[in-house]
Write a protein that holds these residues in place. Structure first.
Motif, PDB file in Angstrom:
ATOM      1  N   LEU A 263       3.290   9.991  -2.883  1.00 28.09           N
ATOM      2  CA  LEU A 263       2.458   9.753  -4.077  1.00 28.09           C
ATOM      3  C   LEU A 263       1.021  10.227  -3.878  1.00 28.09           C
ATOM      4  N   LEU A 264       0.541  10.123  -2.639  1.00 31.06           N
ATOM      5  CA  LEU A 264      -0.878  10.390  -2.395  1.00 31.06           C
ATOM      6  C   LEU A 264      -1.065  11.290  -1.181  1.00 31.06           C
ATOM      7  N   ASP A 265      -1.898  12.328  -1.348  1.00 33.38           N
ATOM      8  CA  ASP A 265      -2.294  13.134  -0.188  1.00 33.38           C
ATOM      9  C   ASP A 265      -3.633  12.680   0.358  1.00 33.38           C
ATOM     10  N   ARG A 266      -4.319  11.815  -0.407  1.00 33.05           N
ATOM     11  CA  ARG A 266      -5.679  11.400  -0.021  1.00 33.05           C
ATOM     12  C   ARG A 266      -5.858   9.915  -0.262  1.00 33.05           C
ATOM     13  N   LEU A 267      -6.904   9.363   0.313  1.00 29.58           N
ATOM     14  CA  LEU A 267      -7.203   7.959   0.033  1.00 29.58           C
ATOM     15  C   LEU A 267      -7.865   7.843  -1.337  1.00 29.58           C
ATOM     16  N   VAL A 268      -7.606   6.724  -1.995  1.00 34.39           N
ATOM     17  CA  VAL A 268      -8.140   6.477  -3.336  1.00 34.39           C
ATOM     18  C   VAL A 268      -9.065   5.265  -3.281  1.00 34.39           C
ATOM     19  N   PHE A 269     -10.312   5.461  -3.727  1.00 39.92           N
ATOM     20  CA  PHE A 269     -11.259   4.352  -3.862  1.00 39.92           C
ATOM     21  C   PHE A 269     -11.634   4.262  -5.333  1.00 39.92           C
ATOM     22  N   ALA A 270     -10.760   3.612  -6.089  1.00 43.76           N
ATOM     23  CA  ALA A 270     -10.935   3.474  -7.537  1.00 43.76           C
ATOM     24  C   ALA A 270     -11.765   2.213  -7.808  1.00 43.76           C
ATOM     25  N   PRO A 271     -12.233   2.030  -9.050  1.00 44.74           N
ATOM     26  CA  PRO A 271     -13.138   0.892  -9.303  1.00 44.74           C
ATOM     27  C   PRO A 271     -12.610  -0.459  -8.810  1.00 44.74           C
ATOM     28  N   HIS A 272     -11.323  -0.741  -8.990  1.00 47.55           N
ATOM     29  CA  HIS A 272     -10.853  -2.083  -8.605  1.00 47.55           C
ATOM     30  C   HIS A 272      -9.843  -2.083  -7.459  1.00 47.55           C
ATOM     31  N   SER A 273      -9.503  -0.923  -6.951  1.00 45.05           N
ATOM     32  CA  SER A 273      -8.466  -0.871  -5.914  1.00 45.05           C
ATOM     33  C   SER A 273      -8.756   0.217  -4.900  1.00 45.05           C
ATOM     34  N   THR A 274      -8.344  -0.077  -3.688  1.00 43.59           N
ATOM     35  CA  THR A 274      -8.410   0.901  -2.599  1.00 43.59           C
ATOM     36  C   THR A 274      -6.957   1.134  -2.175  1.00 43.59           C
ATOM     37  N   ILE A 275      -6.554   2.394  -2.116  1.00 40.25           N
ATOM     38  CA  ILE A 275      -5.124   2.668  -1.925  1.00 40.25           C
ATOM     39  C   ILE A 275      -4.943   3.835  -0.950  1.00 40.25           C
ATOM     40  N   ARG A 276      -3.993   3.679  -0.041  1.00 39.44           N
ATOM     41  CA  ARG A 276      -3.607   4.827   0.783  1.00 39.44           C
ATOM     42  C   ARG A 276      -2.106   4.783   1.015  1.00 39.44           C
ATOM     43  N   GLN A 277      -1.560   5.911   1.455  1.00 44.79           N
ATOM     44  CA  GLN A 277      -0.127   5.957   1.776  1.00 44.79           C
ATOM     45  C   GLN A 277       0.009   6.257   3.262  1.00 44.79           C
ATOM     46  N   THR A 278       0.893   5.520   3.919  1.00 45.48           N
ATOM     47  CA  THR A 278       1.049   5.691   5.366  1.00 45.48           C
ATOM     48  C   THR A 278       1.950   6.894   5.650  1.00 45.48           C
ATOM     49  N   VAL A 279       2.045   7.234   6.920  1.00 45.70           N
ATOM     50  CA  VAL A 279       2.881   8.370   7.315  1.00 45.70           C
ATOM     51  C   VAL A 279       4.336   8.137   6.898  1.00 45.70           C
ATOM     52  N   ASP A 280       4.806   6.891   6.975  1.00 46.87           N
ATOM     53  CA  ASP A 280       6.204   6.634   6.590  1.00 46.87           C
ATOM     54  C   ASP A 280       6.345   6.247   5.112  1.00 46.87           C
ATOM     55  N   GLY A 281       5.305   6.454   4.319  1.00 48.03           N
ATOM     56  CA  GLY A 281       5.439   6.345   2.862  1.00 48.03           C
ATOM     57  C   GLY A 281       5.015   5.020   2.257  1.00 48.03           C
ATOM     58  N   ARG A 282       4.651   4.035   3.085  1.00 53.58           N
ATOM     59  CA  ARG A 282       4.236   2.747   2.502  1.00 53.58           C
ATOM     60  C   ARG A 282       2.892   2.896   1.801  1.00 53.58           C
ATOM     61  N   ILE A 283       2.738   2.138   0.726  1.00 54.09           N
ATOM     62  CA  ILE A 283       1.428   2.068   0.087  1.00 54.09           C
ATOM     63  C   ILE A 283       0.707   0.848   0.665  1.00 54.09           C
ATOM     64  N   VAL A 284      -0.541   1.057   1.073  1.00 50.47           N
ATOM     65  CA  VAL A 284      -1.382  -0.045   1.545  1.00 50.47           C
ATOM     66  C   VAL A 284      -2.554  -0.146   0.577  1.00 50.47           C
ATOM     67  N   SER A 285      -2.792  -1.342   0.093  1.00 49.39           N
ATOM     68  CA  SER A 285      -3.842  -1.478  -0.913  1.00 49.39           C
ATOM     69  C   SER A 285      -4.630  -2.761  -0.707  1.00 49.39           C
ATOM     70  N   SER A 286      -5.906  -2.699  -1.101  1.00 50.46           N
ATOM     71  CA  SER A 286      -6.747  -3.904  -1.086  1.00 50.46           C
ATOM     72  C   SER A 286      -7.587  -3.888  -2.345  1.00 50.46           C
ATOM     73  N   SER A 287      -8.205  -5.027  -2.602  1.00 51.78           N
ATOM     74  CA  SER A 287      -9.069  -5.117  -3.768  1.00 51.78           C
ATOM     75  C   SER A 287     -10.164  -6.112  -3.450  1.00 51.78           C
ATOM     76  N   SER A 288     -11.417  -5.681  -3.591  1.00 49.90           N
ATOM     77  CA  SER A 288     -12.519  -6.590  -3.243  1.00 49.90           C
ATOM     78  C   SER A 288     -12.461  -7.849  -4.114  1.00 49.90           C
ATOM     79  N   GLY A 289     -11.878  -7.737  -5.298  1.00 56.93           N
ATOM     80  CA  GLY A 289     -11.746  -8.893  -6.195  1.00 56.93           C
ATOM     81  C   GLY A 289     -10.888 -10.002  -5.607  1.00 56.93           C
ATOM     82  N   HIS A 290     -10.127  -9.717  -4.543  1.00 57.52           N
ATOM     83  CA  HIS A 290      -9.235 -10.744  -3.987  1.00 57.52           C
ATOM     84  C   HIS A 290      -9.693 -11.238  -2.624  1.00 57.52           C
ATOM     85  N   GLU A 291     -10.946 -10.928  -2.249  1.00 55.79           N
ATOM     86  CA  GLU A 291     -11.402 -11.372  -0.930  1.00 55.79           C
ATOM     87  C   GLU A 291     -12.332 -12.575  -1.034  1.00 55.79           C
ATOM     88  N   GLY A 292     -12.693 -12.936  -2.273  1.00 54.65           N
ATOM     89  CA  GLY A 292     -13.656 -14.019  -2.468  1.00 54.65           C
ATOM     90  C   GLY A 292     -13.136 -15.365  -1.984  1.00 54.65           C
TER      91      GLY A 292
END
Ligand SMILES: Cc1cc2nc3c(=O)[nH]c(=O)nc-3n(C[C@H](O)[C@H](O)[C@H](O)COP(=O)(O)OP(=O)(O)OC[C@H]3O[C@@H](n4cnc5c(N)ncnc54)[C@H](O)[C@@H]3O)c2cc1C
Length: 390
Positions: A263-292
């Motif tokens: 899905l992704l060749d690059r890391l994504v730093f969008a307004p509400h989500s940070t997203i990357r894809q691992t070598v084996d295809g997993r999506i890893v995501s975080s959101s600053s809105g959920h760290e409070g």
């Protein structure tokens, strides 16, 4: 062989070699070094020491990547370090270090390059991004402004509505951190290093102001030098010798999906989500809105909410299965910057504790090995010494 037997064997070989070694000058690749911690920093230092022919033992109270490293987003970058030029420079060298490691023989490293794409919502956040892009470009770093059309070209699977103004940093990438630690430890072992897990260090052995080894629950190991690379566990170990190491932590929550199609060749730093894809295809995501919430709350519910946010940008994620949700603790030195170098009070005691440790690991690993084995002071580390807290 169990852990106790392994440590007894190591202790015996230490005694047998002890007198011969004490006759050696305490510099050079004959040095016997114990590294406490098998996170990315301990693995990096252990690997670099082993490459130089040192006699290395890496201990961890739990196992490889059991601390912050295993829960890290593992974005390799310098663009977020525009507030300090020396720190920015160190991170940039860390990125180059991963590329150098990639060329070396041994277990493959799970790296993905391709760059990072950012865009923000609102004028203030957009201006801040443009300002840090301007700063790092001024320092020679690769980065360019991108508009909505360019973002959609760089990220064809991603929904970026309207005409956001963002930034693209083409040199950046990511690594799968637990797999990287496993690969570095495998490389180190191939070069003769020993790894012992679980082996908790409960004290350091010091005589006449010189570190002589470590005490574990299963016995003592002697050493010419000891490296404290124990993440959040480092403070207590150093403090036991009167070496102040102010550390705090902050929680970081990540959701990991099961493997997805590309899905992704690059890391994504969008307004509400940070997203990357691992070598084996997993999506890893975080959101600053959920760290409070400080990592409290139901992890499964938080994971679903983070994934739902990411699906606003990558609709393919809407029904994807969650593999796990991790709540990691960032290792934060008191002033935010790495703490690297020999402690002033005890000869032979080296400390390496940092945030951004995944980016920094190759450069801290290499220079720690140089400082420990060659008696050389690497001046690029001078702003980051443990002695600044004394
Ligand atoms: C959510 C999150 C996101 C992050 N994102 C990024 C990022 O995008 N990019 C980046 O570069 N960095 C990032 N970081 C920071 C980075 O992950 C850390 O700086 C790095 O992992 C620290 O590695 P370490 O080896 O120093 O510590 P750790 O990984 O914590 O390893 C320390 C090890 O020491 C062991 N230990 C502790 N005490 C003892 C003892 N007494 N005896 C034996 N063993 C002991 C522990 O079991 C542990 O395995 C992130 C961190 C988190 C939590």
């Amino acid at each position: 062989m169990d852990r106790r037997q392994a440590l007894q064997l190591l202790a015996a070989s230490t005694l047998a070699l002890g007198s011969a070694r004490s006759a050696l000058a305490a510099v050079g690749s004959s040095r016997k070094v114990v590294v406490i911690g098998a996170g990315i920093i301990g693995a990096a230092i252990g690997y670099e020491l082993a490459k130089r022919g040192a006699d290395v033992t890496i201990l961890d109270r739990t196992g490889p990547a059991a601390g912050a490293t295993g829960d890290s987003f593992a974005y390799l970058n310098a663009s977020t370090k525009a507030s300090s030029r020396p720190y920015f420079g160190l991170n940039w060298l860390g990125m180059a270090g991963w590329r150098a490691w990639q060329q070396e023989p041994g277990a493959a490293l799970p790296l993905r390059w391709g760059g990072a794409v950012y865009w923000r919502e609102g004028a203030a956040a957009t201006q801040l991004l443009a300002a840090s892009l301007g700063t790092v470009r001024g320092w020679g770093y690769a980065g360019r402004a991108v508009d909505g059309a360019a973002i959609r070209r760089l990220l064809p699977s991603v929904t970026a509505t309207g005409d956001p103004q963002g930034a693209f940093f083409p040199e950046e990438g990511s690594v799968d951190p637990a797999e990287a630690v496993a690969a570095l430890l495998a490389r180190a072992r191939q070069l003769g290093a020993r790894t012992v897990f679980p082996a908790e260090v409960i004290g350091l052995v010091v005589a006449s102001g010189q570190v002589r080894g470590v005490r574990t629950r299963d016995g003592e190991l002697t050493a010419d030098a000891v490296v404290i690379a124990a993440g959040l566990g480092s403070g207590a170990l150093a403090q036991s010798l009167g070496v102040p190491l102010p550390l705090t932590s902050s929680p970081g929550i990540l959701v990991h999906t099961r493997p997805q199609p590309p899905l992704l060749d690059r890391l994504v730093f969008a307004p509400h989500s940070t997203i990357r894809q691992t070598v084996d295809g997993r999506i890893v995501s975080s959101s600053s809105g959920h760290e409070g919430g400080g990592g409290s709350g139901d992890p499964a519910a938080i994971g679903r909410a983070i994934l739902a946010g990411a699906a606003d940008y990558l609709p393919q994620l809407r029904d994807s299965a969650i593999d796990r949700v991790t709540i990691g603790q960032r290792v934060l030195p008191g002033d935010g910057f790495p703490i690297v170098g020999f402690a002033s009070k005890v000869d032979g005691l080296y400390v390496a504790v940092t945030h951004s440790g995944v980016t920094l690991a190759p450069v801290l690993g290499r220079w720690a090995a140089t400082e420990i084995l060659d008696g050389i002071r690497v001046d690029l580390l001078d702003g980051f010494r443990p002695t600044r807290f004394s």
